[in-house]
Motif scaffolding. Structure first.
Motif, short mmCIF file in Angstrom:
data_model
loop_
_atom_site.label_atom_id
_atom_site.label_comp_id
_atom_site.label_asym_id
_atom_site.label_seq_id
_atom_site.Cartn_x
_atom_site.Cartn_y
_atom_site.Cartn_z
N LEU A 260 1.90 17.02 20.88
CA LEU A 260 2.47 15.76 21.54
C LEU A 260 2.86 14.81 20.58
CD1 LEU A 260 -0.25 13.67 23.91
CD2 LEU A 260 1.54 12.62 22.08
N THR A 261 4.21 14.43 20.90
CA THR A 261 4.91 13.71 19.72
C THR A 261 5.58 12.33 20.36
OG1 THR A 261 7.30 14.47 20.13
CG2 THR A 261 5.70 15.93 19.17
N ARG A 262 5.76 11.32 19.48
CA ARG A 262 6.46 10.32 20.08
C ARG A 262 7.50 9.66 19.28
NH1 ARG A 262 1.85 7.41 22.17
NH2 ARG A 262 3.41 6.07 22.72
N ASP A 263 8.76 9.38 19.82
CA ASP A 263 9.63 8.86 19.23
C ASP A 263 10.18 7.19 19.21
OD1 ASP A 263 11.92 9.17 17.33
OD2 ASP A 263 13.12 9.48 19.07
N ASP A 264 8.83 6.57 19.23
CA ASP A 264 8.83 5.05 19.53
C ASP A 264 8.62 4.30 17.98
OD1 ASP A 264 6.15 5.80 19.26
OD2 ASP A 264 5.77 4.80 21.11
N ARG A 265 8.64 5.01 16.98
CA ARG A 265 8.31 4.40 15.57
C ARG A 265 9.78 4.22 14.81
NH1 ARG A 265 2.80 6.28 12.62
NH2 ARG A 265 1.48 6.26 14.17
N GLU B 254 0.83 -1.20 0.00
CA GLU B 254 0.06 0.04 0.23
C GLU B 254 0.76 1.20 0.01
OE1 GLU B 254 -2.96 -0.17 2.89
OE2 GLU B 254 -4.05 -1.48 1.81
N ILE B 255 2.00 1.34 0.73
CA ILE B 255 2.93 2.59 0.81
C ILE B 255 4.21 2.41 0.45
CG2 ILE B 255 1.35 3.44 2.55
CD1 ILE B 255 3.10 2.81 4.70
N GLY B 256 4.47 0.94 0.21
CA GLY B 256 5.76 0.85 -0.68
C GLY B 256 6.86 0.44 0.39
N ARG B 257 6.76 0.43 1.68
CA ARG B 257 7.74 0.24 2.53
C ARG B 257 7.26 -0.15 3.98
NH1 ARG B 257 10.81 5.52 4.34
NH2 ARG B 257 9.22 6.51 5.79
N PRO B 258 7.59 -1.28 4.94
CA PRO B 258 6.98 -1.65 5.93
C PRO B 258 7.09 -0.42 7.08
CG PRO B 258 9.32 -2.61 5.88
CD PRO B 258 8.94 -2.00 4.51
N GLU B 259 6.01 -0.14 7.73
CA GLU B 259 6.03 0.82 8.63
C GLU B 259 5.32 0.71 10.06
OE1 GLU B 259 4.88 4.80 6.99
OE2 GLU B 259 6.78 5.00 5.63
N THR B 260 5.06 -0.55 10.20
CA THR B 260 4.28 -1.30 11.30
C THR B 260 5.48 -1.56 12.31
OG1 THR B 260 2.32 -1.87 10.07
CG2 THR B 260 2.65 -2.58 12.57
N ASP B 261 5.53 -1.33 13.79
CA ASP B 261 6.48 -1.58 14.67
C ASP B 261 5.79 -2.64 15.49
OD1 ASP B 261 8.68 0.09 13.96
OD2 ASP B 261 7.38 1.92 14.36
N LEU B 262 6.47 -3.35 15.98
CA LEU B 262 6.23 -4.60 16.90
C LEU B 262 5.38 -3.82 18.11
CD1 LEU B 262 6.56 -7.33 17.08
CD2 LEU B 262 8.32 -7.36 18.56
#
Length: 312
Positions: free
Chosen positions: A229-234, A29-37
């Protein structure tokens, strides 16, 4: 074909397999894996989800073809669903939807005008006639937008006159203030659900959040006027999950300053890309703000709605 399918609930030991399935869909769908465990783990451990009844894995000959998770923490009558199926498996998708819709009706039992919301990615992996043929209609489009970062160019911005920022790493009181600002500034946004502080923490996986990456903006005589609000866990990018400005101070550069501050913070952390999600129908001008600051479309996702009549 449906007789060859097997279905069972998900469990914690399925996290890696589910993540692999979602990344296989991402690649298409978007060309690369972007789901994190970690994101899958957070979903499976959500306090409002009973995996025995609210999760579904569909297999054929031992191969995982699809995954769905259903929950109802957004007020009476609304049920939400994560739903992904590998392309070319219409029977598996249809069977999974049967199970999802049945569970959604049970969760919404007794509520008038109940509905199910489902966002199956960009839709490239689903038969285009499947959802409309079952009575679903699109109700909203969201864009994931991204921007490349350059530590030499994305420096901390100069603030508008009087505006100050502070990080929310000073304890519970600051976290509660951030929550109050999110509730106030997002109150009129499509799909927003008012939540008390503790349920909100569960909803955003706030107990795993680095609160030094959450900032509150303040102005003299007006107090706290905005929040980022941000997050740096991706793995793939830094993520700006909420940017809100009180409506009485919009147009004064608060949102743009918060956005540029986020860019600078993540560039300094070594991130190459930062992203966020935006409702394209948002009436506050958020989409135009992000475009004006160099953010571009990564991919779009439609939200589909099904009216949950009690008899199906």
């Amino acid at each position: 074909m449906a007789r060859m399918l097997t279905v069972r609930p998900a469990g914690p030991s399925d996290t890696a397999d589910i993540c692999g399935l979602l990344n296989a869909v991402d690649r298409i769908e978007i060309g690369r894996p972007e789901t994190d465990l970690g994101a899958v783990e957070a979903d499976l451990h959500h306090p409002d989800v009973d995996l025995r009844t609210d999760s579904f894995l569909v297999f054929r000959s031992g191969r995982l073809l699809g995954y769905a998770l259903v929950w109802a923490d957004s007020g009476a009558g609304r049920v939400d669903c994560h739903f992904r199926v590998l392309p070319g498996h219409r029977a598996a998708a249809a069977h999974l939807l049967d199970l999802v819709e049945s569970r959604a009706r049970a969760l919404a039992a007794g509520a008038p005008d109940a509905f199910l919301w489902l966002a199956p990615g960009s839709g490239r992996t689903l038969d285009p006639g499947l959802l409309p043929g079952r009575g679903y209609r699109t109700v909203r489009r969201h864009q994931v937008m991204t921007r490349a970062l350059d530590p030499a160019a994305d420096l901390p911005p100069s603030a508008p006159a009087g505006l100050t920022l502070r990080a929310c790493d000073g304890g519970e009181a600051e976290r509660r203030r951030a929550h109050a600002l999110v509730e106030e500034t997002f109150a009129e946004h499509f799909g927003h659900v008012e939540r008390a502080y503790e349920p909100w923490l569960d909803h955003i996986d706030g107990r795993a959040l680095d609160w030094s990456l959450v900032w509150i903006a303040a102005l003299p005589a007006r107090g706290d006027v905005g929040v980022l609000l941000t997050r740096d866990d991706r793995t793939s990018m830094g993520w700006l999950s909420h940017l809100g400005v009180r409506d009485d101070v919009r147009g004064r550069g608060v949102g743009g300053h918060l956005l540029r501050h986020g860019f600078a913070a993540y560039a300094a952390r070594g991130r190459a890309v930062v992203g966020l999600g935006v409702d394209t129908g948002n009436e506050t001008g958020a989409l135009a703000l992000y475009e004006a600051h160099g953010m571009g479309l990564h991919y779009a996702v439609d939200t589909w709605e099904l009216a949950l009549h009690s008899q199906g």
